[in-house]
Structure formats: structure tokens, C-alpha cells
Design a protein around this motif. Structure first.
Motif, PDB file in Angstrom:
ATOM      1  N   ALA A 509       0.850  -0.896  -0.459  1.00  0.00           N
ATOM      2  CA  ALA A 509       0.285   0.135   0.136  1.00  0.00           C
ATOM      3  C   ALA A 509       0.678   1.660  -0.092  1.00  0.00           C
ATOM      4  O   ALA A 509       0.520   2.212  -0.733  1.00  0.00           O
ATOM      5  N   LYS A 510       1.962   1.212   0.789  1.00  0.00           N
ATOM      6  CA  LYS A 510       2.948   2.269   1.082  1.00  0.00           C
ATOM      7  C   LYS A 510       3.562   2.830  -0.462  1.00  0.00           C
ATOM      8  O   LYS A 510       3.551   4.057  -1.098  1.00  0.00           O
ATOM      9  N   TRP A 511       3.849   1.758  -1.359  1.00  0.00           N
ATOM     10  CA  TRP A 511       4.609   1.000  -1.903  1.00  0.00           C
ATOM     11  C   TRP A 511       3.159   2.542  -3.539  1.00  0.00           C
ATOM     12  O   TRP A 511       4.298   2.975  -4.481  1.00  0.00           O
ATOM     13  N   ALA A 512       2.417   1.707  -3.299  1.00  0.00           N
ATOM     14  CA  ALA A 512       1.546   2.152  -4.284  1.00  0.00           C
ATOM     15  C   ALA A 512       1.261   3.608  -4.280  1.00  0.00           C
ATOM     16  O   ALA A 512       0.728   4.112  -5.187  1.00  0.00           O
ATOM     17  N   HIS A 513       0.654   4.300  -3.168  1.00  0.00           N
ATOM     18  CA  HIS A 513       0.374   5.212  -2.374  1.00  0.00           C
ATOM     19  C   HIS A 513       1.813   6.516  -3.130  1.00  0.00           C
ATOM     20  O   HIS A 513       1.650   7.544  -2.982  1.00  0.00           O
ATOM     21  N   ALA A 514       3.370   5.974  -2.441  1.00  0.00           N
ATOM     22  CA  ALA A 514       4.041   6.570  -3.420  1.00  0.00           C
ATOM     23  C   ALA A 514       4.341   6.936  -4.483  1.00  0.00           C
ATOM     24  O   ALA A 514       5.349   7.660  -5.067  1.00  0.00           O
ATOM     25  N   ALA A 515       3.721   5.187  -5.373  1.00  0.00           N
ATOM     26  CA  ALA A 515       3.759   5.685  -6.946  1.00  0.00           C
ATOM     27  C   ALA A 515       5.911   5.367  -6.851  1.00  0.00           C
ATOM     28  O   ALA A 515       6.374   5.078  -7.755  1.00  0.00           O
ATOM     29  N   HIS A 516       5.609   3.986  -5.817  1.00  0.00           N
ATOM     30  CA  HIS A 516       7.423   3.494  -6.088  1.00  0.00           C
ATOM     31  C   HIS A 516       7.758   2.606  -6.775  1.00  0.00           C
ATOM     32  O   HIS A 516       6.313   1.430  -6.483  1.00  0.00           O
ATOM     33  N   LEU A 517       8.432   1.974  -7.570  1.00  0.00           N
ATOM     34  CA  LEU A 517       8.577   0.990  -7.952  1.00  0.00           C
ATOM     35  C   LEU A 517       9.919   0.702  -7.834  1.00  0.00           C
ATOM     36  O   LEU A 517      11.123   0.707  -8.181  1.00  0.00           O
ATOM     37  N   PRO A 518       9.328  -0.894  -6.960  1.00  0.00           N
ATOM     38  CA  PRO A 518      10.768  -1.449  -6.367  1.00  0.00           C
ATOM     39  C   PRO A 518      10.883  -2.502  -6.971  1.00  0.00           C
ATOM     40  O   PRO A 518      10.812  -2.651  -8.414  1.00  0.00           O
ATOM     41  N   GLY A 519      12.943  -2.235  -6.738  1.00  0.00           N
ATOM     42  CA  GLY A 519      13.879  -3.307  -7.168  1.00  0.00           C
ATOM     43  C   GLY A 519      13.176  -4.992  -7.392  1.00  0.00           C
ATOM     44  O   GLY A 519      12.723  -5.204  -6.324  1.00  0.00           O
ATOM     45  N   PHE A 520      13.516  -6.009  -8.352  1.00  0.00           N
ATOM     46  CA  PHE A 520      13.359  -6.741  -8.421  1.00  0.00           C
ATOM     47  C   PHE A 520      13.269  -7.816  -6.702  1.00  0.00           C
ATOM     48  O   PHE A 520      12.134  -8.318  -5.652  1.00  0.00           O
ATOM     49  N   GLU A 521      14.191  -7.945  -6.140  1.00  0.00           N
ATOM     50  CA  GLU A 521      14.760  -8.410  -5.131  1.00  0.00           C
ATOM     51  C   GLU A 521      13.806  -7.971  -3.733  1.00  0.00           C
ATOM     52  O   GLU A 521      13.459  -8.325  -2.885  1.00  0.00           O
ATOM     53  N   GLU A 522      14.124  -6.157  -3.681  1.00  0.00           N
ATOM     54  CA  GLU A 522      12.899  -5.635  -2.555  1.00  0.00           C
ATOM     55  C   GLU A 522      11.310  -6.241  -2.856  1.00  0.00           C
ATOM     56  O   GLU A 522      10.828  -6.217  -2.166  1.00  0.00           O
ATOM     57  N   TYR A 523      11.102  -6.281  -4.155  1.00  0.00           N
ATOM     58  CA  TYR A 523       9.567  -6.702  -4.367  1.00  0.00           C
ATOM     59  C   TYR A 523       9.573  -8.048  -3.899  1.00  0.00           C
ATOM     60  O   TYR A 523       8.522  -8.318  -3.424  1.00  0.00           O
ATOM     61  N   MET A 524      10.307  -9.113  -4.722  1.00  0.00           N
ATOM     62  CA  MET A 524      10.175 -10.553  -3.887  1.00  0.00           C
ATOM     63  C   MET A 524      10.157 -10.013  -2.292  1.00  0.00           C
ATOM     64  O   MET A 524       9.474 -11.679  -1.959  1.00  0.00           O
ATOM     65  N   GLU A 525      11.011  -9.832  -2.311  1.00  0.00           N
ATOM     66  CA  GLU A 525      10.807 -10.172  -0.067  1.00  0.00           C
ATOM     67  C   GLU A 525       9.960  -9.609   0.239  1.00  0.00           C
ATOM     68  O   GLU A 525       9.192 -10.859   1.816  1.00  0.00           O
TER      69      GLU A 525
END
Length: 584
Positions: A509-525
């Protein structure tokens, strides 16, 4: 010398990682990640865990690849950044001159696509997120109507006296069927076990089947030595491997010509070909002959159906198997199709009757379970009336999923508890992903982490309080149900897994609110937890009550590689499917 050897190993490791990434890409996944040594290990472990690479095996093709040729062939952009990372962006498979996609051994073919798919990069967005001003009336979301299934099973009549009558008849027939099983000779007993499995009756004779197979396996060589019937050999192979006894696939070499092809005479044996097709789905990566058998039997069975040379009931049976093999189907769904097929074959009337009444009793048991669940959903908790219609009412669908793992009548409590647990997981996902503002999501996450209302909860919308109370009250019911069994750690372990899921949802939810695109490893974690595989397994343990030990939860908490691989695969497949639905 040591530095040189280490350098060579590092290069080989990187090439392995690139090969793994290529293999993953060839499965239709677009990858955008930074390959540091840690990332390389992650990609390799994921590829090995999913069966894309063997342990310590480097494909010959990857040894021939150089960074330059890889760049040329795959149009890969490589950038060495300040941290000496390697940025790899693999285009979708449609842009590459690659060999055909290899479907992993032992995975249901129905899970893969028959038509080209559109692929888009995963990107967090707040375009569909609710507004953060707290005004519920201004929020835009897709409204879901009440489930017709839930309403149907809530009101469907159930005759308990009919269930009692069926139980009495089963009690009469079961000893007779058992006597037939135990009095059969070795090969015939194995064939009858297959019949019991296919007719949905195996759960009646679990102990007997275990003892029979344990004894028969000690003389499997003698049993198979002179057997030349394709149907018999295939069924024996299927039964033993299904129950965890390893039989070498070399038993099928007797059906090959000296040229290496399967014998032409086999094509006249439709049932034998079908049984070999089913056996081939229990292959491992080393069973080359079964991979050949799958290709041989699939094409021939399709020809049989198209040619119309089989009796209608056998043709339908073949079509069902081609659509989804028995290995990957649910036991009760196999029985639905196999009972009418068996009735049109040369059959045992007593066994057929036993199969029909057992299945009827199971149907009524499932309806009884669903009436308990829908009464809980509509009357006891009535969560639907307390929240906006952003929730997806999937109570019956959740039950159907649970039934795939717990189909026997004696595990009714497990089905009910696990359905309730899966419903909680669905509500958490819908609330964080589809409706709650970021401040509301944070307060809900804090409350569940504390396992009591956050001080700020009093000022929150009523729907948020209802969601929190629903979760806390349901887990309190779990604790009351399991308290007599003296295993408080079971509920405690599930609470911790649920907290991890909530934390992952809030991070999304925080990523979506900030329009943050995580790196692959950050996302998968985060995403490997959010997909709820760990929580779902913990729920399975809890629902089994006394059978779940503290060691089972410790094993799950250690995040074993097997479970981690399942979670990662599920996450990526879910993302691909979800994004394709969004863009189509």
C-alpha cells in the motif's frame, strides 16, 4: 591461483545466473533486476527450486555463452553502477530467437497458456488507490454483488436422515469391499487399489492400502518381471509412485522397439495407452522414457478421439484425461467422471454401489459444511452488512479450494476452519489493496501487530473497526476450538504468520501511494509473503488440530527452500496473470 580460480567460479556463477534468467524469461516472464552476487544467488536458487535448473548443473549452451554474444543474441543492456552491480533487462520471449518453451516436469499442463500473452512491466501505482482524505463517499472502487453461491448454500435444504441412511449402508458394504481387496492376489490387489482411488473410495481403506503396498513393494521385481500388459504395468507404476514408493521407469523399456520407438502394436490398446499417459505424469526430470511416453501417448490419444474409433464413454474418458490428468486433478472430481465411466465397463456391482453412496454422502457432508459456513458468514459475523461492497465474497470458492486438500468426511472441522482462515486472508487483501486509505491501512496494520485496537482506531470509519473485530473474533474462536487439545502454540504461530501477511500488504500500500517502483529483490522479499503461501500452510497445520506439532511450525518458520520456491512461483504466476487481465 586461488584468485584465478575464484574469478573463474564467479564468471561461471554469473553465466549460470544469466542462463537461469533466460530460462525464466523463456517461460514468459519479463525480468528487470540488478544482478549483484546476492542477486545471482537468488536467481539461481529460484531457478533450481522451480526445476528450471538442476543442482550444480550448468547447461552446455551456457558454457558457450560469452557476455558479448549474450548481449548480441538477447539485446541485453548491461550497466555497471557504483556498487559494481550488473543491471540486466530481459525482453519478453517474443523478441528473442530462443528454443521452444520447456514446460517443467510434473506440472499441470493446464497451468500454461495456449495463446501468446501480452507482458507489461510490474509497476506500483496509486491510480486505483482510495483517496487519502478519509471521505468514504468519494472513494472509487469496483462494487462486487453478493455471491449467488453463498446465498444458494445458505438456503439449500439438507436431509440429515438421508445422511444417516447412507452411513448405515456404507457400514454394511465396507467390510465386504475390504474382504474383496484383502483376498485378491498381488497384481489384482494393486489394480483394485487404483480402482478405489479413481472411484473416490481410497480414504475408507487407508491402513489396508498402506500395508498392502508396503508388503507388495518387497516383491515388486517378481511382480513386474514377466508382466507384458501395458495397462497392468502402467497402473502398478502409477499406484506405487502415487503412494511414495519409487519404481524405476525402466519397466517401460519392454514396450520399445530396438530402434528406441514405442511398439506399433501398442496403438491398438486404447486403455493401455491411456494408463501409460497417466503414468507419465509421475515422471521426474531423469525419467526420459516417460517424457517420450507422454509425447507418444498424447498424440495417439488425440488421434483416437478425433477418429471416433473408441466407444463414446471411453472417448469421453480420454478427453477428460487429456484436459487434466488424474495426477493433477482433485480426487472427488476424478470420481465424478470415473463412476459413470466404470458403470459402462465390465464392473463389480457391489463396488459400484459403494462408490455411488459414498460419493452421495460426501456431497451431503460438503453441503452441511457450507451451511455451517454460510450461517457463520451471514448471521454470526455478518461482515458483509458492516463494510462497503469492496469485498469479494468468495466463501464457497475458498471452501472448494480447501476441499482439494481435505476431501475426506472425517476432516470436516479442518475444512470449515481453513475456509474461515482463507476468508480472513481475502478480506485483508481486499481492504489494503482496494479500499483503505493509507492512514487507515497503517492503523489497521498497527492494530493487528498489537493484536488489539490501536489508540487511533476509535476515530476510524466503522468498516475498519468491523474488519479488525472480525479478524480478532475469528481467531478467538479458533483458540476456543483448539483449547481442549492443549496446543496453544498452534494459534500463536498462525497469528504471527498473519501479522507477516498484514505487514506485506501495508508495504504494498505504501509503494502504491508513493508510486514507488521497487527493485526485483525488494519486491520479491515482500511479495513472497503477501501471496500467503506461508500463512496458508500454517492454517493447514492449525486446522488439523492434534496432528500439527511444534516441530511442524518451526520447520515452516525456517522458510524451507521447498516452500519458498512454491511461494515465489505462485507470486510470479499470479502477477503475470493479474497484469494480463488488467491490460486485456
Amino acid at each position: 591461483m586461488e584468485d584465478s580460480h575464484s574469478h573463474k567460479n564467479s564468471i561461471l556463477c554469473l553465466k549460470n545466473a544469466l542462463w537461469a534468467a533466460y530460462k525464466i524469461s523463456s517461460r514468459g516472464m519479463k525480468i528487470d533486476l540488478v544482478l549483484t552476487p546476492k542477486h545471482i544467488t537468488f536467481v539461481l536458487e529460484y531457478a533450481i527450486g522451480c526445476g528450471l535448473l538442476e543442482h550444480n548443473v550448468v547447461p552446455e549452451d551456457s558454457r558457450r555463452l560469452s557476455f558479448i554474444s549474450l548481449h548480441e543474441k538477447m539485446e541485453t543492456k548491461a550497466v555497471f553502477g557504483p556498487k559494481l552491480g550488473f543491471h540486466l533487462s530481459l525482453p519478453s520471449r517474443n523478441n528473442l530467437l530462443l528454443p521452444p518453451i520447456i514446460k517443467p516436469h510434473g506440472f499441470p499442463l493446464a497451468s500454461f497458456w495456449d495463446t501468446p500473452r501480452k507482458h507489461v512491466c510490474l509497476k506500483a501505482t496509486n491510480s486505483t488507490s482510495p483517496t487519502s482524505d478519509g471521505q468514504l463517499s468519494n472513494r472509487k472502487f469496483k462494487k462486487f454483488p453478493p455471491s449467488e453461491w453463498t446465498d444458494y448454500f445458505h438456503s439449500v435444504p439438507l436431509d440429515v436422515s438421508e445422511m444417516d441412511a447412507l452411513k448405515r449402508e456404507i457400514h454394511t458394504l465396507k467390510p465386504k469391499v475390504k474382504n474383496t481387496l484383502m483376498s485378491s492376489q498381488d497384481t489384482q490387489r494393486i489394480l483394485m487399489i487404483y480402482l478405489l482411488v479413481s472411484l473416490g473410495l481410497a480414504y475408507h481403506f487407508e491402513d489396508e492400502i498402506y500395508d498392502i503396498l508396503k508388503e507388495s513393494f518387497t516383491k515388486i521385481k517378481e511382480m513386474m518381471e514377466h508382466e507384458e500388459d501395458l495397462y497392468t504395468v502402467s497402473i502398478i507404476f502409477w499406484v506405487f509412485r502415487t503412494y511414495g514408493h519409487y519404481i524405476s521407469s525402466d519397466v517401460f523399456t519392454r514396450f520399445k522397439e530396438s530402434s528406441g520407438d514405442f511398439k506399433e502394436i501398442l496403438k491398438g490398446d486404447a486403455k493401455g495407452i491411456l494408463s501409460l499417459y497417466e503414468a507419465a505424469h509421475l515422471r521426474t526430470t531423469k525419467d526420459d522414457i516417460l517424457s517420450e511416453a507422454l509425447s507418444f501417448t498424447s498424440s495417439h490419444l488425440e488421434s483416437l478421439v478425433a477418429g471416433g474409433t473408441c466407444p463414446p464413454h471411453l472417448s469421453m474418458h480420454i478427453q477428460n484425461a487429456l484436459y487434466l490428468c488424474q495426477r493433477w486433478n482433485m480426487e472427488m472430481l476424478v470420481a465424478v467422471k470415473y463412476i459413470p465411466f466404470y458403470e459402462q465397463e465390465d464392473h463389480d456391482e457391489m463396488l459400484l454401489r459403494f462408490a455411488k453412496i459414498s460419493f452421495k454422502l460426501l456431497q451431503l457432508q460438503y453441503i452441511q459444511d457450507l451451511k455451517i459456513l454460510t450461517n457463520w458468514w451471514y448471521k454470526e459475523v455478518d461482515i458483509v452488512s458492516k463494510v462497503p461492497p469492496y469485498l469479494k465474497d468468495r466463501l464457497v470458492e475458498n471452501y472448494f479450494l480447501v476441499k482439494a486438500a481435505f476431501s475426506e468426511p472425517q476432516v470436516s472441522r479442518a475444512r470449515i476452519m481453513l475456509t474461515q482462515y482463507y476468508t480472513i486472508l481475502g478480506i485483508i487483501d481486499d481492504t489494503f489493496d482496494r479500499y483503505a486509505s493509507l492512514p487507515e491501512a497503517e492503523i489497521l496494520a498497527n492494530s493487528l501487530e498489537r493484536w488489539s485496537p490501536d489508540p487511533a482506531m476509535d476515530k476510524q470509519p466503522e468498516y475498519l473497526k468491523a474488519v479488525l473485530n472480525f479478524i480478532l473474533d475469528t481467531f478467538e474462536d479458533f483458540e476456543k476450538e483448539l483449547r481442549p487439545e492443549g496446543k496453544p502454540y498452534s494459534v500463536e504461530a498462525n497469528i504471527e504468520e498473519l501479522k507477516a501477511v498484514v505487514k506485506a500488504n501495508f508495504e504494498h500500500a505504501k509503494w502504491a501511494h508513493a508510486a514507488h517502483l521497487p527493485g526485483f529483490e525488494e519486491y520479491m522479499e515482500v511479495a513472497e509473503v503477501e501471496i500467503t503461501v506461508y500463512a496458508a500452510l500454517a492454517g493447514c497445520f492449525m486446522s488439523l488440530g492434534k496432528m500439527a506439532t511444534r516441530e511442524a511450525y518451526e520447520w515452516l518458520k525456517s522458510r524451507p527452500r521447498l516452500v519458498k520456491s512454491i511461494s515465489l512461483r505462485g507470486r510470479l504466476m499470479d502477477d503475470i496473470t493479474g497484469l494480463e487481465i488488467t491490460v486485456t
